[in-house]
Design an enzyme around this catalytic site. Sequence first.
Site, PDB file in Angstrom:
ATOM      1  N   HIS A  95       1.482  55.715 -38.408  1.00  0.00           N
ATOM      2  CA  HIS A  95       1.685  56.283 -37.068  1.00  0.00           C
ATOM      3  C   HIS A  95       0.601  57.312 -36.758  1.00  0.00           C
ATOM      4  O   HIS A  95       0.879  58.464 -36.402  1.00  0.00           O
ATOM      5  CB  HIS A  95       3.074  56.903 -36.949  1.00  0.00           C
ATOM      6  CG  HIS A  95       3.564  56.961 -35.535  1.00  0.00           C
ATOM      7  ND1 HIS A  95       4.897  57.037 -35.218  1.00  0.00           N
ATOM      8  CD2 HIS A  95       2.904  56.959 -34.339  1.00  0.00           C
ATOM      9  CE1 HIS A  95       5.044  57.077 -33.904  1.00  0.00           C
ATOM     10  NE2 HIS A  95       3.844  57.037 -33.350  1.00  0.00           N
ATOM     11  N   ASP A 125       1.152  50.226 -36.368  1.00  0.00           N
ATOM     12  CA  ASP A 125       0.996  51.673 -36.519  1.00  0.00           C
ATOM     13  C   ASP A 125       2.347  52.359 -36.431  1.00  0.00           C
ATOM     14  O   ASP A 125       2.480  53.509 -36.819  1.00  0.00           O
ATOM     15  CB  ASP A 125       0.059  52.226 -35.439  1.00  0.00           C
ATOM     16  CG  ASP A 125      -0.314  53.673 -35.695  1.00  0.00           C
ATOM     17  OD1 ASP A 125      -0.648  54.005 -36.846  1.00  0.00           O
ATOM     18  OD2 ASP A 125      -0.262  54.486 -34.746  1.00  0.00           O
ATOM     19  N   THR A 143       1.589  49.694 -31.351  1.00  0.00           N
ATOM     20  CA  THR A 143       1.317  51.130 -31.433  1.00  0.00           C
ATOM     21  C   THR A 143       2.327  51.906 -30.590  1.00  0.00           C
ATOM     22  O   THR A 143       2.143  53.099 -30.353  1.00  0.00           O
ATOM     23  CB  THR A 143      -0.108  51.448 -30.933  1.00  0.00           C
ATOM     24  OG1 THR A 143      -0.232  51.030 -29.566  1.00  0.00           O
ATOM     25  CG2 THR A 143      -1.152  50.734 -31.772  1.00  0.00           C
ATOM     26  N   ALA A 144       3.378  51.224 -30.145  1.00  0.00           N
ATOM     27  CA  ALA A 144       4.383  51.858 -29.281  1.00  0.00           C
ATOM     28  C   ALA A 144       5.519  52.411 -30.134  1.00  0.00           C
ATOM     29  O   ALA A 144       5.389  53.475 -30.732  1.00  0.00           O
ATOM     30  CB  ALA A 144       4.887  50.842 -28.251  1.00  0.00           C
ATOM     31  N   ARG A 145       6.613  51.691 -30.226  1.00  0.00           N
ATOM     32  CA  ARG A 145       7.737  52.096 -31.065  1.00  0.00           C
ATOM     33  C   ARG A 145       8.141  50.919 -31.944  1.00  0.00           C
ATOM     34  O   ARG A 145       8.207  49.777 -31.486  1.00  0.00           O
ATOM     35  CB  ARG A 145       8.930  52.553 -30.211  1.00  0.00           C
ATOM     36  CG  ARG A 145       8.688  53.869 -29.477  1.00  0.00           C
ATOM     37  CD  ARG A 145       8.599  55.035 -30.454  1.00  0.00           C
ATOM     38  NE  ARG A 145       8.360  56.316 -29.785  1.00  0.00           N
ATOM     39  CZ  ARG A 145       7.162  56.854 -29.637  1.00  0.00           C
ATOM     40  NH1 ARG A 145       6.083  56.215 -30.079  1.00  0.00           N
ATOM     41  NH2 ARG A 145       7.022  58.029 -29.035  1.00  0.00           N
ATOM     42  N   TRP A 175      -1.478  58.914 -32.559  1.00  0.00           N
ATOM     43  CA  TRP A 175      -1.414  60.166 -31.791  1.00  0.00           C
ATOM     44  C   TRP A 175      -2.044  61.342 -32.541  1.00  0.00           C
ATOM     45  O   TRP A 175      -2.074  62.458 -32.033  1.00  0.00           O
ATOM     46  CB  TRP A 175       0.038  60.531 -31.493  1.00  0.00           C
ATOM     47  CG  TRP A 175       0.803  60.938 -32.715  1.00  0.00           C
ATOM     48  CD1 TRP A 175       1.377  60.119 -33.640  1.00  0.00           C
ATOM     49  CD2 TRP A 175       1.050  62.278 -33.170  1.00  0.00           C
ATOM     50  NE1 TRP A 175       1.973  60.854 -34.640  1.00  0.00           N
ATOM     51  CE2 TRP A 175       1.791  62.193 -34.368  1.00  0.00           C
ATOM     52  CE3 TRP A 175       0.732  63.539 -32.659  1.00  0.00           C
ATOM     53  CZ2 TRP A 175       2.205  63.304 -35.083  1.00  0.00           C
ATOM     54  CZ3 TRP A 175       1.138  64.662 -33.386  1.00  0.00           C
ATOM     55  CH2 TRP A 175       1.874  64.537 -34.569  1.00  0.00           C
ATOM     56  N   GLU A 196      10.143  54.885 -40.482  1.00  0.00           N
ATOM     57  CA  GLU A 196       8.843  55.414 -40.877  1.00  0.00           C
ATOM     58  C   GLU A 196       8.992  56.494 -41.939  1.00  0.00           C
ATOM     59  O   GLU A 196       9.586  57.539 -41.667  1.00  0.00           O
ATOM     60  CB  GLU A 196       8.110  55.976 -39.648  1.00  0.00           C
ATOM     61  CG  GLU A 196       7.776  54.914 -38.621  1.00  0.00           C
ATOM     62  CD  GLU A 196       7.010  55.468 -37.422  1.00  0.00           C
ATOM     63  OE1 GLU A 196       6.805  56.703 -37.345  1.00  0.00           O
ATOM     64  OE2 GLU A 196       6.617  54.667 -36.560  1.00  0.00           O
TER      65      GLU A 196
END
Length: 218
Positions: free
Chosen positions: A185, A161, A135-137, A188, A166
């Site tokens: 993604h 995610d 879920t980071a990069r 957030w 993307e």
Amino acid sequence: HMVITYIMNFSAAMFSQAKMLHDGNKKNFHVFQHPIYEITDKTLGLIGGSGIIGTAVADVALPLGMKVMISSRRGKLPPGHKYENHPRVTVAPLEEMLSVSDFVSINCPLNDETRHSIGRKEIELMKPSAFLINTARGAIINEAELIECMKEGIISGAGLDTQECEPPKDDSDLWTLPNVFLTPHIGWRRIETRQRLVDMTAENISAYLEGEPSNVVN
């Protein structure tokens, strides 16, 4: 919360079982076709686990009964860290953490050191029953090597995610691998998360105008 969402879904094989029903296959009402289990006493390995986000993940995982292992080359948490002496939080080198964790979550920033730092070498250290969650990069994972590992079934699954591109290119195998689960993604995008971003931006502007800048990067 996105990390825990993936963990809960993986532990119940939610993605796979829902797809079976969507495709008209109702055998899972009568036959155990996917391993499902409680997450109590399962080990969550955190890459970048001593930072703000990794710590927040531990904040949710621990009350659920999970054990948390944080990877660190220093072999210890920063002085004064809230989980420095917690009985269910341990610190270990990356290799050890990968080898014992049931779920591995990537929570570190993307930089020159972390770009493509998780690839075949690291994935092959994981248990065959384990899941990798990012879920980071996206670029922290070497996607080409991940795809090959997933084709070979080296680990049970991957929840992404974030992806290096993307959305991934139309011809990417990430779209079709049955053990890779993509989300757009959305970590957030929850209303509360976005509100905090707006509030933080307003606070940063106000602090700067008052001559006391906060959250300074450089």
